[in-house]
Design an enzyme around this catalytic site. Structure first.
Site, PDB file in Angstrom:
ATOM      1  N   ASP A 149     -13.298   5.103   0.936  1.00 44.91           N
ATOM      2  CA  ASP A 149     -11.863   5.117   1.220  1.00 44.91           C
ATOM      3  C   ASP A 149     -11.331   6.547   1.170  1.00 44.91           C
ATOM      4  O   ASP A 149     -11.094   7.092   0.096  1.00 44.91           O
ATOM      5  CB  ASP A 149     -11.156   4.220   0.186  1.00 44.91           C
ATOM      6  CG  ASP A 149      -9.642   4.158   0.396  1.00 44.91           C
ATOM      7  OD1 ASP A 149      -9.127   4.857   1.296  1.00 44.91           O
ATOM      8  OD2 ASP A 149      -8.975   3.409  -0.343  1.00 44.91           O
ATOM      9  N   LYS A 205       2.800  11.165  -3.437  1.00 49.34           N
ATOM     10  CA  LYS A 205       1.752  10.512  -4.229  1.00 49.34           C
ATOM     11  C   LYS A 205       0.894  11.533  -4.976  1.00 49.34           C
ATOM     12  O   LYS A 205       0.380  11.263  -6.055  1.00 49.34           O
ATOM     13  CB  LYS A 205       0.888   9.681  -3.283  1.00 49.34           C
ATOM     14  CG  LYS A 205      -0.101   8.745  -3.963  1.00 49.34           C
ATOM     15  CD  LYS A 205      -0.736   7.853  -2.913  1.00 49.34           C
ATOM     16  CE  LYS A 205      -1.767   6.913  -3.499  1.00 49.34           C
ATOM     17  NZ  LYS A 205      -2.288   6.005  -2.462  1.00 49.34           N
ATOM     18  N   ASP A 226       0.872  -1.170   0.000  1.00 45.09           N
ATOM     19  CA  ASP A 226       0.000   0.000   0.000  1.00 45.09           C
ATOM     20  C   ASP A 226       0.913   1.225   0.000  1.00 45.09           C
ATOM     21  O   ASP A 226       1.510   1.554   1.016  1.00 45.09           O
ATOM     22  CB  ASP A 226      -0.897  -0.034   1.247  1.00 45.09           C
ATOM     23  CG  ASP A 226      -1.759   1.225   1.383  1.00 45.09           C
ATOM     24  OD1 ASP A 226      -1.656   2.119   0.512  1.00 45.09           O
ATOM     25  OD2 ASP A 226      -2.526   1.304   2.364  1.00 45.09           O
TER      26      ASP A 226
END
Lengths: 179, 622
Positions: free
Chosen positions: B206, B87, B25
């Site tokens: 999420d 990210k 992850d």
């Protein structure tokens, strides 16, 4: 019969379903899962490059067939094509006057609700349109499977394309209004 | 006592053959690695016992790189060279970055993607992410005592093609063989679904540090079928921090801020947000560089108020995903909460209100994605055990299309199509004698090209000169199970075919990656050559095993002559695979692949027929 089945089989044959507008959607869903369980690339991870490619082509093929059969409009278009009838979606724009009038009315109320940011009106319009589309779906089954009236069915298919486009516009409006 | 294992044909599960694979992850704030051990998915800790690796990378003047906790500790001392939330920069241009002005970095425009100027040179977000992945790879190899056969890396479901490709590039740069890019909410659904043996339609909500995803899935008899997905790849906990940050500035009347004070305020904003997850109010006390004090009290009510529009965005995306799936809230059996940011009470409350039910929080929201990814990695590495009979069907999050006349988008693959998918569209020329056609690929939902993301352009040349409208050019889009696109174009009116294949690479070419890889191996003292050779040997072994079991299974599909050709290719591969000539191994593998192509196609037809036959039996039996 089984041995006829290969990559080039038509969508109905691939899913072992009768060639008709009426569709057993539970059987379609079940068959889709069974086929993907056989062909999906994740089931052939050790097969090397060529095997992976083959499995990707098959899985794409099964997905495409499933999407086409699942959607009543796409299913009708596909069935017309299979039976050699041109639905004239590009060049025939003639629509019944009352249908066009109803569409214009709906379009205006959607545009207005979008301007005013009225989510309730949009939701109501959407619900109504969904019901109207469902009625057209039922009529299409009668025309294609029962009466074999493919010209009339083609006209209905063209109307359905109109209605689905409007549904998309309502969804867009809902998104704009909500944000 | 030794237990005997019964292995079905085609399965290879002898314990000594267990192939090491992990799920990673790669998060905005923290990253994790997990694996399946004795049938259980577990998160792997570092030597100090930490499972979360802060996604922070600091570049030093002497060429060293600090990653994780150490980098985080030095973050406020050296903000310019310490990169957080990388990210958010993956596959992004400079203009795409939210709140870029509040970040302490020197951004440099790069081809396809923004770059960061550090004391150790200009770094691309792909390189920064690769540093994080390398640490996780080493952690896993140390814990598992061997080299990894591959990894499943998770990405936000709403990541576009550029962001996915950048993530895959980062993994390759870190020396990882990518078994699959897996959508984060889908990974969470696997972990949740397999844990609870759930059936029905579920929503996965999420909200991570920098991204938001909503996925609607149907779980039925071991098949995880994503029905629709939506979200915002630039919305997460960071934005909630930013709202608190702005609130502090406004309340205390501060401005302008030094970079040091800005860092300090950001840290306090985040602390206050986290504190409010378990308290009604959060005191904020900050000593500024000037010696001045900021003293404020943030209540839950004010926090809810200043973040209302952010929460609203998540709800809007959720409703849209439901519409796309053709469902209403009443159809949803349960809502699985994932991501650290779902700890915020106003999120829990808003989700509960929308769905009319309490969300499910029984799995650690920080770990569930890595655990699910590990399960998928285990399966894809070929460790399928009896009972591991599940399959994942995911979708593409954003529509793919082509630019047509007037800057309009012609959609070729609509969003939420199940993967893999191939679609073709025919185009024609608009001028007499036209011999080339420019093809521009875009991704997004809007009608104008200018409002969508440009993925790549290429030119199809060698079209025979014909009158306008006579040429027929077929453009085929193929999206694989990773959600990555390749495009082929063919002119087919005259039988003379022009053919081109495009994989948009967003700034990093294969050559660039090869050079970076070589450099990184030299630094790490690893031997790139030996590693590549070992990988080829493992691949060859896998191919041999698969071919042998296929031959055992369905040898009747082959004529004696065909069988002989295949056997010869097997012998040839066996002869070279133990040597150290990687090219010879690759060539022998390709030869075996070619020799078995028809056989594989026949086997596939056979298994499709088996699926049909299977259903007939189901229908007959009561």
């Amino acid at each position: 019969m089984m041995s006829d089945l290969d990559f080039a089989a038509d969508h109905f044959a691939l899913f072992g379903l009768p060639r008709s507008q009426q569709l057993d959607s539970a059987a379609l869903d079940l068959r889709f899962r069974q086929l993907q369980t056989e062909v999906h690339p994740d089931r052939h991870v050790q097969a090397g490059d060529a095997g992976q490619r083959l499995s990707m082509q098959w899985a794409s093929r099964v997905n495409e067939a499933y999407q086409t059969l699942k959607n009543p409009l796409r299913r009708a278009l596909y069935l017309l094509q299979l039976t050699g009838h041109d639905p004239q979606v590009e060049n025939n724009t003639a629509m019944p006057a009352d249908f066009l009038f109803r569409q214009m009315e709906l379009r205006e109320s959607v545009a207005e609700a979008r301007r005013d940011g009225d989510e309730g009106v949009l939701e109501a319009a959407r619900l109504q349109l969904v019901q109207e589309i469902a009625a057209v779906h039922r009529r299409l089954i009668e025309l294609m499977d029962g009466e074999h009236e493919y010209v009339a069915a083609s006209g209905l298919v063209r109307q359905l394309m109109f209605q689905e486009k409007l549904l998309g516009e309502i969804d867009d409006a809902l998104e704009v209004v909500a944000s | 006592m030794a237990l005997l294992q019964i292995v079905e044909p085609g399965e290879t599960t002898a314990p000594h053959q267990h192939r090491l694979a992990v799920g990673i992850d790669l998060g905005t704030t923290n990253s994790l690695v997990a694996t399946v051990r004795s049938g259980m998915s577990v998160v792997l800790n570092d030597v100090q016992g930490h499972s979360l690796l802060p996604s922070v990378v600091r570049y030093l003047a002497d060429g060293r790189v600090e990653i994780g906790r150490t980098a985080e500790k030095h973050r406020s001392l050296d903000p310019k060279n310490t990169i957080v939330s990388v990210k958010r920069l993956m596959g992004r241009g400079r203009g795409d970055i939210a709140h870029g002005e509040t970040l302490p970095h020197d951004f440099v425009d790069g081809e396809g993607m923004v770059r960061i100027r550090t004391i150790a040179g200009i770094k691309s977000p792909v390189e920064v992410s690769a540093e994080i992945l390398k640490v996780l790879r080493q952690r896993a190899e140390a814990a598992l005592g061997g080299e990894l056969i591959g990894a499943v890396i998770t990405v936000p479901a709403y990541f576009d093609d550029a962001q996915r490709q950048a993530t895959k590039d980062a993994a390759r740069l870190a020396g990882l063989n990518v078994l699959r890019l897996l959508n984060e909410p889908t990974a969470a659904a696997i972990a949740y679904g397999l844990d609870n043996a759930s059936e029905g339609v579920f929503a996965v909500f999420d909200l991570g540090g920098g991204t938001f995803d909503i996925s609607i899935l149907r779980l039925s008899k071991g098949i995880f079928e994503v029905l629709a997905t939506g979200g915002d790849s630039a919305l997460g906990g960071d934005d909630f921090d930013h709202r608190v940050f702005c609130w502090i500035i406004e309340q205390a009347g501060l401005r302008p801020l030094s970079p040091h004070d800005a860092r300090l305020l950001q840290a306090h904003a985040r602390e206050a947000k986290e504190y409010l997850s378990s308290h009604g109010e959060a005191p904020i006390t900050i000593k500024l560089g000037s010696g001045e004090y900021v003293d404020l009290l943030l209540t839950t009510d004010s926090f809810t108020e200043i973040t209302r529009t952010l929460v609203q965005k998540t709800l809007t995306a959720t409703k849209k995903a439901l519409r796309d799936a053709g469902l209403t809230v009443g159809d949803i059996r349960g809502v699985v909460m994932v991501g650290g940011s779902t700890r915020m009470p106003q999120i829990q409350q808003a989700v509960a209100e929308l769905f009319g039910q309490e969300p499910l929080n029984n799995l650690d929201p920080d770990k569930v994605v890595a655990l699910g990814a590990a399960m998928q990695a285990n399966l894809l590495a070929g460790n399928r055990a009896a009972g591991d009979d599940w399959l994942l069907l995911d979708v593409i999050p954003l529509s793919l299309g082509l630019e047509t006349m007037g800057g309009l988008v012609e959609k070729v693959i609509p969003r939420n199509s199940t993967l893999p998918i191939a679609r073709a569209q025919e185009f024609t020329t608009f001028k007499d004698g036209q011999t080339a056609l420019a093809i521009h690929i875009v991704q997004g939902e809007r009608e104008l090209v200018a409002d969508c993301r440009s993925l790549g352009r290429f030119e199809l040349r060698g079209i025979p000169p014909l009158v306008a409208g006579a040429a027929r050019i077929r453009v085929t889009f193929q999206v694989d199970a990773d959600g990555l696109l390749s495009v082929t174009a063919r002119e087919q009116s005259t039988g003379c075919e022009a053919h081109i294949e495009v994989k948009p690479s967003y700034g990093l070419s294969d050559d660039e990656i090869a050079v970076m890889l070589k450099e990184s191996f030299t630094h790490a003292g690893d031997d790139a050559f030996r590693r590549a050779l070992r990988e080829a040997q493992v691949e060859a072994q896998r191919l041999l095993e698969a071919t042998r079991s296929a031959l055992e299974d369905s040898s009747t599909l082959l004529s004696p002559a065909e069988r002989e050709t295949i056997d010869r290719a097997i012998v040839k591969l066996e002869a070279v695979m133990l040597g150290d000539d990687r090219r010879a191994i690759d060539a022998a593998m390709q030869a075996l692949g070619a020799a078995t192509e028809d056989f594989a196609a026949r086997r596939m037809n056979q298994s499709v027929q088996r699926a049909l036959a299977g259903k007939t039996i189901d229908q007959i039996s009561p």
